[in-house]
Design a protein around this motif. Structure first.
Motif, PDB file in Angstrom:
ATOM      1  N   GLN A  43       0.828  -1.212   0.000  1.00 30.43           N
ATOM      2  CA  GLN A  43       0.000   0.000   0.000  1.00 30.43           C
ATOM      3  C   GLN A  43       0.863   1.264   0.000  1.00 30.43           C
ATOM      4  OE1 GLN A  43      -2.999  -0.110   3.051  1.00 30.43           O
ATOM      5  NE2 GLN A  43      -3.726  -2.099   2.408  1.00 30.43           N
TER       6      GLN A  43
ATOM      7  N   GLY B 202       0.964   3.967  -2.911  1.00 27.89           N
ATOM      8  CA  GLY B 202       0.731   5.364  -2.547  1.00 27.89           C
ATOM      9  C   GLY B 202       1.833   6.270  -3.059  1.00 27.89           C
TER      10      GLY B 202
ATOM     11  N   TYR C  77       1.426   6.898  -6.812  1.00 26.50           N
ATOM     12  CA  TYR C  77       0.402   7.878  -7.175  1.00 26.50           C
ATOM     13  C   TYR C  77       0.665   9.271  -6.601  1.00 26.50           C
ATOM     14  CZ  TYR C  77      -2.373   4.191  -9.195  1.00 26.50           C
ATOM     15  OH  TYR C  77      -2.807   3.178  -9.995  1.00 26.50           O
TER      16      TYR C  77
ATOM     17  N   PHE D  73      -0.239  11.941  -0.378  1.00 24.94           N
ATOM     18  CA  PHE D  73       0.027  10.527  -0.132  1.00 24.94           C
ATOM     19  C   PHE D  73      -1.218   9.853   0.425  1.00 24.94           C
ATOM     20  CE2 PHE D  73       1.178   6.987   2.590  1.00 24.94           C
ATOM     21  CZ  PHE D  73       1.882   6.203   1.699  1.00 24.94           C
ATOM     22  N   TYR D  74      -1.560   8.719  -0.139  1.00 23.94           N
ATOM     23  CA  TYR D  74      -2.617   7.854   0.366  1.00 23.94           C
ATOM     24  C   TYR D  74      -2.046   6.452   0.494  1.00 23.94           C
ATOM     25  CZ  TYR D  74      -6.118  11.297  -1.119  1.00 23.94           C
ATOM     26  OH  TYR D  74      -6.866  12.424  -1.279  1.00 23.94           O
ATOM     27  N   PHE D  75      -2.513   5.706   1.502  1.00 21.42           N
ATOM     28  CA  PHE D  75      -2.246   4.276   1.501  1.00 21.42           C
ATOM     29  C   PHE D  75      -3.162   3.728   0.420  1.00 21.42           C
ATOM     30  CE2 PHE D  75      -0.732   5.204   5.743  1.00 21.42           C
ATOM     31  CZ  PHE D  75       0.398   4.416   5.810  1.00 21.42           C
ATOM     32  N   ALA D  76      -2.593   3.278  -0.669  1.00 22.77           N
ATOM     33  CA  ALA D  76      -3.375   2.864  -1.830  1.00 22.77           C
ATOM     34  C   ALA D  76      -3.243   1.369  -2.024  1.00 22.77           C
ATOM     35  CB  ALA D  76      -2.895   3.612  -3.073  1.00 22.77           C
TER      36      ALA D  76
ATOM     37  N   LEU E  84      -8.325   7.017  -4.394  1.00 23.06           N
ATOM     38  CA  LEU E  84      -7.227   6.390  -3.651  1.00 23.06           C
ATOM     39  C   LEU E  84      -7.549   6.195  -2.171  1.00 23.06           C
ATOM     40  CD1 LEU E  84      -4.112   8.014  -5.305  1.00 23.06           C
ATOM     41  CD2 LEU E  84      -4.889   5.668  -5.498  1.00 23.06           C
TER      42      LEU E  84
END
Length: 126
Positions: free
Chosen positions: A51, A55, A58, A65-68, A87
């Motif tokens: 993740q 993140g 992307y 920032f995202y935990f993707a 996201l």
């Protein structure tokens, strides 16, 4: 428009299996599986790292920032959604909301509790 096809349903089911596995591993006695804590820890850390990597991938595209989750990204792709706009979406949060009638944010809480629990077990704190 969200497309629900066999690919999105399979990916969503894999999500659910990961969560059931991550929670279920807490209930497997170490006497039955001596390496359980070590394997559980590294699987959860691997999921977290995937993740973080997604993140970071992307980050330049969305500026935040995202935990993707890669599974969410695949589900969005095959479901006709623009990945970079979703996201922050959580399949587990959606499951909690739609099928259990629980708050959406509970998916994040479950993830954090799994991470804390597995870390405490790995370092023999509990």
């Amino acid at each position: 428009m969200i497309i629900h096809n066999y690919k999105t349903r399979i990916i969503w089911s894999v999500h659910l299996l990961f969560v059931i596995f991550a929670i279920g591993m807490f209930f497997v006695p170490e006497a039955l599986w001596p390496q359980k804590v070590r394997i559980h820890f590294f699987i959860v850390i691997g999921m977290l790292l995937s993740q973080i990597i997604a993140g970071l991938y992307y980050l330049p595209k969305v500026g935040k920032f995202y935990f993707a989750c890669p599974l969410n990204n695949l589900e969005d792709h095959y479901g006709g959604r623009e990945i970079h706009k979703h996201l922050g979406r959580s399949s587990i949060g959606q499951f909690c909301k739609d099928y259990l009638g629980l708050p959406y944010w509970l998916g994040t809480v479950i993830t954090i509790l799994i991470l804390i629990g597995v870390t405490l077990q790995y370092f023999n704190i509990i």
